[in-house]
Write a protein that holds these residues in place. Sequence first.
Motif, PDB file in Angstrom:
ATOM      1  N   ALA A  66      -3.058  38.987  67.699  1.00  0.00           N
ATOM      2  CA  ALA A  66      -4.602  38.829  67.789  1.00  0.00           C
ATOM      3  C   ALA A  66      -4.872  40.085  68.539  1.00  0.00           C
ATOM      4  O   ALA A  66      -6.050  40.696  68.049  1.00  0.00           O
ATOM      5  CB  ALA A  66      -4.839  37.825  68.907  1.00  0.00           C
ATOM      6  N   GLU A  67      -4.559  40.720  69.529  1.00  0.00           N
ATOM      7  CA  GLU A  67      -4.780  42.164  69.906  1.00  0.00           C
ATOM      8  C   GLU A  67      -4.613  43.124  68.914  1.00  0.00           C
ATOM      9  O   GLU A  67      -5.601  43.878  68.778  1.00  0.00           O
ATOM     10  CB  GLU A  67      -3.872  42.262  71.105  1.00  0.00           C
ATOM     11  N   ASP A  70      -7.968  42.776  66.745  1.00  0.00           N
ATOM     12  CA  ASP A  70      -8.905  42.998  67.393  1.00  0.00           C
ATOM     13  C   ASP A  70      -9.183  44.640  67.580  1.00  0.00           C
ATOM     14  O   ASP A  70     -10.251  45.476  67.342  1.00  0.00           O
ATOM     15  CB  ASP A  70      -9.149  42.880  68.412  1.00  0.00           C
ATOM     16  N   ALA A  73     -10.010  46.053  63.915  1.00  0.00           N
ATOM     17  CA  ALA A  73     -11.267  45.718  63.521  1.00  0.00           C
ATOM     18  C   ALA A  73     -12.210  47.041  64.196  1.00  0.00           C
ATOM     19  O   ALA A  73     -13.026  47.489  63.798  1.00  0.00           O
ATOM     20  CB  ALA A  73     -11.770  44.401  64.285  1.00  0.00           C
ATOM     21  N   ASP A  74     -11.681  47.239  65.518  1.00  0.00           N
ATOM     22  CA  ASP A  74     -12.376  48.325  66.300  1.00  0.00           C
ATOM     23  C   ASP A  74     -12.242  49.478  65.464  1.00  0.00           C
ATOM     24  O   ASP A  74     -13.357  50.429  65.429  1.00  0.00           O
ATOM     25  CB  ASP A  74     -11.894  48.485  67.720  1.00  0.00           C
ATOM     26  N   ALA A 115      -7.781  32.552  68.879  1.00  0.00           N
ATOM     27  CA  ALA A 115      -8.060  34.100  69.424  1.00  0.00           C
ATOM     28  C   ALA A 115      -7.456  34.886  67.898  1.00  0.00           C
ATOM     29  O   ALA A 115      -8.093  35.767  67.805  1.00  0.00           O
ATOM     30  CB  ALA A 115      -7.149  34.338  70.788  1.00  0.00           C
ATOM     31  N   ALA A 119      -9.716  37.166  65.651  1.00  0.00           N
ATOM     32  CA  ALA A 119      -9.400  38.764  65.411  1.00  0.00           C
ATOM     33  C   ALA A 119      -9.409  38.928  64.297  1.00  0.00           C
ATOM     34  O   ALA A 119      -9.708  39.838  63.378  1.00  0.00           O
ATOM     35  CB  ALA A 119      -8.242  39.025  66.357  1.00  0.00           C
ATOM     36  N   ARG A 122     -12.417  38.880  62.003  1.00  0.00           N
ATOM     37  CA  ARG A 122     -13.244  40.106  62.410  1.00  0.00           C
ATOM     38  C   ARG A 122     -12.743  41.441  61.676  1.00  0.00           C
ATOM     39  O   ARG A 122     -13.374  41.967  61.156  1.00  0.00           O
ATOM     40  CB  ARG A 122     -13.196  40.377  63.991  1.00  0.00           C
ATOM     41  N   ALA A 123     -11.471  41.430  61.901  1.00  0.00           N
ATOM     42  CA  ALA A 123     -10.775  42.624  60.953  1.00  0.00           C
ATOM     43  C   ALA A 123     -10.993  42.526  59.298  1.00  0.00           C
ATOM     44  O   ALA A 123     -11.324  43.487  58.793  1.00  0.00           O
ATOM     45  CB  ALA A 123      -9.548  42.459  61.423  1.00  0.00           C
TER      46      ALA A 123
END
Length: 187
Positions: A66-67, A70, A73-74, A115, A119, A122-123
Amino acid sequence: MATTKSSSYHHGDLRHAVLTAALEVIATEGPGALSLRDLARRAGVSHAAPAHHFKDRTGLLTAIAAEGFDLLADALADAPDLRERGVRYVRFGVEHPAHFQVMFLPDLLRGDDAALLAARARAGGELRAGVTGMPEGGRGDDARLAGIAAWSLAHGFATLLLSENLREPVGERDPEEIFRALAELLF
């Protein structure tokens, strides 16, 4: 870098300390070498402490994935075009090899984790944004297939790079520039 009991546990940073230790183990030995007991030892806490945050090994790997999604995605956000999203994808893989390795091993993860699902979505949205931003003629008739092709190119290149299968063909050249050239050829 192992943290001590006083620097992780007493400052309320045990979760981060365990995640950091896990990423180090995965990067050097692979996800199969991961053990909550070993991570507790590295963090300087009781063997039961990591279970408080992650429940079990699968929970820990799910948190890492999950991290990773994220972070991906960032990394992809605000890229000017599909080619640069691919470059950023490759860069993410190189800069976060342990995350990259775990993110794409669904058998090791809790697929229904909220989560992780958020994530991953989002990605995925950031990846798709690169395809939808392409001129229609550049992506063919099927935007979804164009997205799969672009993802396959970036993921395959990053995977081959990380596994050192491109050591000879890439040599001393910048892998990001090579990827840009490949993307230009195909898209």
